[in-house]
Design a protein around this motif. Sequence first.
Motif, PDB file in Angstrom:
ATOM      1  N   HIS A  16      41.504  33.586  44.037  1.00 14.95           N
ATOM      2  CA  HIS A  16      41.064  33.932  45.390  1.00 14.95           C
ATOM      3  C   HIS A  16      42.027  34.935  46.027  1.00 14.95           C
ATOM      4  N   VAL A  17      43.309  34.709  45.877  1.00 11.44           N
ATOM      5  CA  VAL A  17      44.319  35.609  46.454  1.00 11.44           C
ATOM      6  C   VAL A  17      44.257  36.979  45.766  1.00 11.44           C
ATOM      7  N   TRP A  18      44.044  36.986  44.465  1.00 14.57           N
ATOM      8  CA  TRP A  18      44.012  38.220  43.668  1.00 14.57           C
ATOM      9  C   TRP A  18      42.886  39.162  44.101  1.00 14.57           C
ATOM     10  N   LYS A  19      41.769  38.598  44.567  1.00 12.22           N
ATOM     11  CA  LYS A  19      40.612  39.439  44.913  1.00 12.22           C
ATOM     12  C   LYS A  19      40.923  40.436  46.030  1.00 12.22           C
ATOM     13  N   TYR A  20      41.938  40.174  46.844  1.00 15.37           N
ATOM     14  CA  TYR A  20      42.305  41.110  47.908  1.00 15.37           C
ATOM     15  C   TYR A  20      43.069  42.317  47.369  1.00 15.37           C
ATOM     16  N   LEU A  21      43.614  42.175  46.173  1.00 19.30           N
ATOM     17  CA  LEU A  21      44.397  43.257  45.565  1.00 19.30           C
ATOM     18  C   LEU A  21      43.654  43.954  44.434  1.00 19.30           C
ATOM     19  N   ASP A  22      42.734  43.247  43.792  1.00 20.83           N
ATOM     20  CA  ASP A  22      42.090  43.770  42.592  1.00 20.83           C
ATOM     21  C   ASP A  22      40.574  43.726  42.703  1.00 20.83           C
ATOM     22  N   GLY A  23      40.082  43.863  43.920  1.00 21.33           N
ATOM     23  CA  GLY A  23      38.644  43.772  44.096  1.00 21.33           C
ATOM     24  C   GLY A  23      38.107  44.932  44.903  1.00 21.33           C
ATOM     25  N   SER A  24      37.185  44.619  45.763  1.00 18.21           N
ATOM     26  CA  SER A  24      36.497  45.643  46.539  1.00 18.21           C
ATOM     27  C   SER A  24      37.377  46.180  47.677  1.00 18.21           C
ATOM     28  N   VAL A  25      37.014  47.354  48.152  1.00 13.02           N
ATOM     29  CA  VAL A  25      37.692  47.951  49.302  1.00 13.02           C
ATOM     30  C   VAL A  25      37.511  47.047  50.522  1.00 13.02           C
ATOM     31  N   GLU A  26      36.343  46.424  50.645  1.00 13.30           N
ATOM     32  CA  GLU A  26      36.075  45.526  51.776  1.00 13.30           C
ATOM     33  C   GLU A  26      37.074  44.368  51.799  1.00 13.30           C
ATOM     34  N   ASN A  27      37.374  43.793  50.633  1.00 17.04           N
ATOM     35  CA  ASN A  27      38.370  42.713  50.574  1.00 17.04           C
ATOM     36  C   ASN A  27      39.764  43.244  50.914  1.00 17.04           C
ATOM     37  N   MET A  28      40.110  44.412  50.403  1.00 18.36           N
ATOM     38  CA  MET A  28      41.417  45.006  50.681  1.00 18.36           C
ATOM     39  C   MET A  28      41.589  45.251  52.184  1.00 18.36           C
ATOM     40  N   GLN A  29      40.519  45.705  52.830  1.00 19.75           N
ATOM     41  CA  GLN A  29      40.592  46.009  54.259  1.00 19.75           C
ATOM     42  C   GLN A  29      40.859  44.770  55.102  1.00 19.75           C
ATOM     43  N   LYS A  30      40.566  43.592  54.584  1.00 16.14           N
ATOM     44  CA  LYS A  30      40.832  42.359  55.322  1.00 16.14           C
ATOM     45  C   LYS A  30      42.332  42.125  55.475  1.00 16.14           C
ATOM     46  N   ILE A  31      43.114  42.546  54.474  1.00 17.36           N
ATOM     47  CA  ILE A  31      44.568  42.381  54.562  1.00 17.36           C
ATOM     48  C   ILE A  31      45.269  43.678  54.964  1.00 17.36           C
ATOM     49  N   MET A  32      44.586  44.814  54.785  1.00 16.37           N
ATOM     50  CA  MET A  32      45.119  46.131  55.158  1.00 16.37           C
ATOM     51  C   MET A  32      44.055  46.849  55.994  1.00 16.37           C
ATOM     52  N   PRO A  33      43.907  46.457  57.259  1.00 15.47           N
ATOM     53  CA  PRO A  33      42.828  47.019  58.081  1.00 15.47           C
ATOM     54  C   PRO A  33      42.933  48.533  58.323  1.00 15.47           C
ATOM     55  N   GLN A  34      44.087  49.118  58.091  1.00 15.25           N
ATOM     56  CA  GLN A  34      44.249  50.566  58.294  1.00 15.25           C
ATOM     57  C   GLN A  34      43.603  51.392  57.185  1.00 15.25           C
ATOM     58  N   VAL A  35      43.293  50.756  56.048  1.00 17.04           N
ATOM     59  CA  VAL A  35      42.640  51.476  54.954  1.00 17.04           C
ATOM     60  C   VAL A  35      41.189  51.742  55.349  1.00 17.04           C
ATOM     61  N   ILE A  36      40.828  53.017  55.406  1.00 17.25           N
ATOM     62  CA  ILE A  36      39.475  53.409  55.791  1.00 17.25           C
ATOM     63  C   ILE A  36      38.576  53.490  54.559  1.00 17.25           C
ATOM     64  N   GLU A  37      39.127  54.074  53.488  1.00 16.09           N
ATOM     65  CA  GLU A  37      38.337  54.183  52.264  1.00 16.09           C
ATOM     66  C   GLU A  37      39.268  54.347  51.077  1.00 16.09           C
ATOM     67  N   GLN A  38      38.762  53.972  49.908  1.00 21.08           N
ATOM     68  CA  GLN A  38      39.499  54.137  48.662  1.00 21.08           C
ATOM     69  C   GLN A  38      38.492  54.465  47.569  1.00 21.08           C
ATOM     70  N   LYS A  39      38.671  55.641  46.965  1.00 18.58           N
ATOM     71  CA  LYS A  39      37.740  56.089  45.928  1.00 18.58           C
ATOM     72  C   LYS A  39      38.509  56.398  44.645  1.00 18.58           C
ATOM     73  N   PRO A  40      37.932  56.039  43.499  1.00 23.71           N
ATOM     74  CA  PRO A  40      38.593  56.344  42.229  1.00 23.71           C
ATOM     75  C   PRO A  40      38.625  57.846  41.956  1.00 23.71           C
ATOM     76  N   VAL A  41      39.781  58.312  41.485  1.00 23.72           N
ATOM     77  CA  VAL A  41      39.947  59.701  41.059  1.00 23.72           C
ATOM     78  C   VAL A  41      40.002  59.733  39.539  1.00 23.72           C
ATOM     79  N   LYS A  42      40.789  58.794  38.971  1.00 24.85           N
ATOM     80  CA  LYS A  42      40.932  58.694  37.513  1.00 24.85           C
ATOM     81  C   LYS A  42      41.107  57.209  37.185  1.00 24.85           C
ATOM     82  N   ILE A  43      40.268  56.686  36.326  1.00 28.72           N
ATOM     83  CA  ILE A  43      40.335  55.279  35.935  1.00 28.72           C
ATOM     84  C   ILE A  43      40.703  55.209  34.452  1.00 28.72           C
ATOM     85  N   THR A  44      41.723  54.410  34.142  1.00 32.13           N
ATOM     86  CA  THR A  44      42.120  54.227  32.746  1.00 32.13           C
ATOM     87  C   THR A  44      41.677  52.840  32.287  1.00 32.13           C
ATOM     88  N   GLU A  45      41.464  52.697  31.002  1.00 32.61           N
ATOM     89  CA  GLU A  45      41.017  51.424  30.443  1.00 32.61           C
ATOM     90  C   GLU A  45      42.052  50.327  30.654  1.00 32.61           C
TER      91      GLU A  45
END
Length: 153
Positions: A16-45
């Motif tokens: 449950h705690v991990w989902k705020y760090l390794d999940g959706s932008v919406e979950n991240m924004q709950k702990i970091m409300p200043q984040v407006i958006e986060q988009k992938p530029v380069k994703i590695t396996e």
Amino acid sequence: MKKWTKAIEINAPIEHVWKYLDGSVENMQKIMPQVIEQKPVKITEEVVGSIYRQKFKEGKRTEEYDIETLEYTNEADEKKVKVGFILAKMFEITALYELNKINDTKTSLTYTVTTRPLKWYLKFLLIFATDKTVVEFLERFKKVAEAESGRYT
């Protein structure tokens, strides 16, 4: 360079705690409300080396920067992610989040942040920097994670 490390226990399962760090932008924004958006530029396996473009609102200003994943571990009892970015062409920042399972309903979170000035005259600003932001972040993280997991301390 300035470095802060703080730890906190969260009354919620590690997944449950991990989902705020390794999940959706919406979950991240709950702990970091200043984040407006986060988009992938380069994703590695292997996740390390992945880069995301993040927009962050600070007061009336919006900053945009690339965040690179520097470390990544996702095991059942231990999870870790370390990211790095350049803030306003003035500071190199790294943030390390380490989660350890205490039991099925409790997780330990250790947060380490480093700030390295990229210009000599900025070193003086760091002399007066405190851990206030780090402490407030951990308290917000704990409050959100516990409230959403249905467990209160």
